[in-house]
Write an enzyme that holds these catalytic residues in place. Structure first.
Site, PDB file in Angstrom:
ATOM      1  CD  GLN A  38      -0.995  -1.081   3.565  1.00 31.01           C
ATOM      2  OE1 GLN A  38      -2.105  -1.138   3.538  1.00 31.01           O
ATOM      3  NE2 GLN A  38      -0.353  -1.607   4.424  1.00 31.01           N
ATOM      4  CE1 TYR A  68     -11.221   1.067  14.618  1.00 32.65           C
ATOM      5  CE2 TYR A  68      -9.003   0.885  15.628  1.00 32.65           C
ATOM      6  CZ  TYR A  68     -10.406   0.404  14.603  1.00 32.65           C
ATOM      7  OH  TYR A  68     -10.135  -0.715  14.048  1.00 32.65           O
ATOM      8  CG  ASP A  93      -1.991   1.825  14.563  1.00 29.65           C
ATOM      9  OD1 ASP A  93      -2.257   1.644  15.387  1.00 29.65           O
ATOM     10  OD2 ASP A  93      -3.096   1.843  13.509  1.00 29.65           O
ATOM     11  CD  GLU A 113       0.066  -4.576   9.639  1.00 32.83           C
ATOM     12  OE1 GLU A 113      -0.887  -4.391  10.424  1.00 32.83           O
ATOM     13  OE2 GLU A 113       0.054  -4.395   8.417  1.00 32.83           O
ATOM     14  CG  ASP A 144      -3.263 -12.610   4.415  1.00 30.68           C
ATOM     15  OD1 ASP A 144      -4.090 -12.286   4.968  1.00 30.68           O
ATOM     16  OD2 ASP A 144      -3.454 -13.091   2.976  1.00 30.68           O
ATOM     17  N   GLY A 145      -3.340 -12.144   7.632  1.00 27.65           N
ATOM     18  CA  GLY A 145      -4.039 -12.404   8.829  1.00 27.65           C
ATOM     19  C   GLY A 145      -5.037 -13.669   8.243  1.00 27.65           C
ATOM     20  CG  ASP A 162      -6.860  -1.892  14.208  1.00 29.10           C
ATOM     21  OD1 ASP A 162      -7.570  -1.165  13.683  1.00 29.10           O
ATOM     22  OD2 ASP A 162      -5.671  -1.503  14.870  1.00 29.10           O
TER      23      ASP A 162
HETATM   24  N1  SAM Z   1      -7.895   1.744  12.844  1.00 25.16           N
HETATM   25  C1  SAM Z   1      -7.680   1.579  11.313  1.00 25.16           C
HETATM   26  C2  SAM Z   1      -8.922   1.794  10.612  1.00 25.16           C
HETATM   27  O1  SAM Z   1     -10.037   1.685  11.073  1.00 25.16           O
HETATM   28  O2  SAM Z   1      -9.022   2.082   9.517  1.00 25.16           O
HETATM   29  C3  SAM Z   1      -6.924   0.433  11.013  1.00 25.16           C
HETATM   30  C4  SAM Z   1      -5.475   0.900  11.531  1.00 25.16           C
HETATM   31  S1  SAM Z   1      -4.290  -0.562  11.167  1.00 25.16           S
HETATM   32  C5  SAM Z   1      -3.117   0.596  10.493  1.00 25.16           C
HETATM   33  C6  SAM Z   1      -4.616  -1.420   9.658  1.00 25.16           C
HETATM   34  C7  SAM Z   1      -3.790  -2.449   9.180  1.00 25.16           C
HETATM   35  O3  SAM Z   1      -4.247  -3.439   8.737  1.00 25.16           O
HETATM   36  C8  SAM Z   1      -2.801  -2.089   8.272  1.00 25.16           C
HETATM   37  O4  SAM Z   1      -1.466  -1.774   9.201  1.00 25.16           O
HETATM   38  C9  SAM Z   1      -2.733  -2.979   7.411  1.00 25.16           C
HETATM   39  O5  SAM Z   1      -1.350  -3.470   6.944  1.00 25.16           O
HETATM   40  C10 SAM Z   1      -3.237  -4.302   7.895  1.00 25.16           C
HETATM   41  N2  SAM Z   1      -3.806  -5.067   7.186  1.00 25.16           N
HETATM   42  C11 SAM Z   1      -4.746  -4.981   6.116  1.00 25.16           C
HETATM   43  N3  SAM Z   1      -5.028  -6.274   5.541  1.00 25.16           N
HETATM   44  C12 SAM Z   1      -4.251  -7.076   6.436  1.00 25.16           C
HETATM   45  C13 SAM Z   1      -4.093  -8.745   6.396  1.00 25.16           C
HETATM   46  N4  SAM Z   1      -4.768  -9.265   5.213  1.00 25.16           N
HETATM   47  N5  SAM Z   1      -3.604  -9.263   7.306  1.00 25.16           N
HETATM   48  C14 SAM Z   1      -3.141  -8.653   8.342  1.00 25.16           C
HETATM   49  N6  SAM Z   1      -2.978  -7.147   8.403  1.00 25.16           N
HETATM   50  C15 SAM Z   1      -3.497  -6.499   7.297  1.00 25.16           C
END
Ligand code: SAM
Length: 290
Positions: A38, A68, A93, A113, A144-145, A162
């Protein structure tokens, strides 16, 4: 990354925020890069403090992130009788990790993450949140989650998703099959809580998310919190529990005001817990009666 114009960052996204934009005045761009997954921007704003922006969408700002991070963590943790082992999916974060480790019953927090660059940049520019990564209860995996969940069964008491919004790497984390994986990764009586859009500009979306949750969890409910830097000033949570008798809106851990202050909670209290499940009539009808 052409989202900053004449000193203002604008979040413009026709699917998530049709016909409107939210803007913050930018003092300084601290970092910009394209990671494997991203576009990442970290900016210093005049009124919201530092902000993390992924693919042009605000993830968190220092002014209001606690609303949040506390609610997505403490709603499920306090609705569980003994949340010893917790998993966070996403949360690069570090803010949810910072909150989850605070809960007195929590012994271990695992986090998966996908983007190590979000973690590294948060450590450098957003230490107020990334301090969560330094806690001895926290175990971080980069991956990957969705894939991670396939390999973990009957393991967690609470799983907090999250994630960023359902574009890019996060799409799979909003699908029905993900809820099936969450269910098998939980121990009996376990609870899941996922970021769930907002009912002002995504009511249908909130409904479909709750429906996905209901297909796998006998108890499911929608709660929300207020937060000025997210679309329409609020964001919701889809919460599901494997125990059909559990009342998600009634905290099992009730903290006194002194305990709330000691835990450095600024938004979550037992009262905001109960109140977050009280929905306006049009939302109640759409989510529970149609
Ligand atoms: N609080 C925020 C919101 O509601 O928009 C989310 C914050 S957090 C930074 C979101 C995180 O999800 C990102 O760091 C992103 O890289 C991660 N993410 C996205 N897809 C993912 C996946 N498939 N597996 C693990 N992490 C993932």
């Amino acid at each position: 990354m052409d989202t900053i114009e004449k000193g203002w960052f604008s979040e413009i996204h026709e699917d998530l925020l049709p016909g409107q934009a939210f803007s913050m005045r930018v003092k300084k761009v601290l970092h910009e890069e394209k990671s494997r997954y991203q576009d990442i921007q970290i900016v210093e704003t005049t009124d919201y403090g530092r902000a993390l922006i992924l693919d042009g969408i605000i993830q968190c700002t220092l002014r209001d992130e606690f609303s949040y991070q506390e609610m997505i963590s403490f709603l499920p943790l306090c609705a569980h009788p003994n949340p010893e082992k917790v998993l966070i999916v996403g949360g690069g974060d570090g803010g949810v990790a910072r909150e989850a480790v605070k809960h007195p019953a929590v012994k271990e927090v695992h986090q998966v993450e996908i983007d190590d660059r979000v973690v590294e940049l948060s450590k450098k520019y957003l230490p107020e949140m990334a301090c969560g990564f330094d806690h001895p209860k926290l175990h971080l995996t980069i991956g990957d989650g969705f894939e991670y969940m396939k390999n973990h069964k009957n393991e967690f008491d609470v799983i907090i998703t999250d994630s960023s919004d359902p574009i890019g790497p996060a799409v799979a984390l909003f699908e029905e099959s993900y809820y099936g994986l969450l269910k098998t990764a939980l121990r009996p009586g376990g609870i899941v809580c996922s970021q769930g859009n907002n009912y002002w500009c995504g009511l249908d979306y909130c409904k479909s998310l709750l429906e996905n949750c209901k297909k796998h969890f006998p108890t499911a409910a929608y709660a929300f919190t207020t937060i000025p830097s997210y679309p329409c000033g609020s964001i919701g949570f889809a919460i599901g529990c494997l125990d059909p008798e559990r009342k998600l809106d009634e905290p099992l851990h009730v903290f006194t005001k002194a305990e709330v202050d000691k835990l450095n909670l600024r938004y979550y209290t037992s009262e905001t817990h109960r109140a977050s499940f009280v929905l306006p009539r049009f939302v109640e009808k759409a989510l529970y009666e149609s």
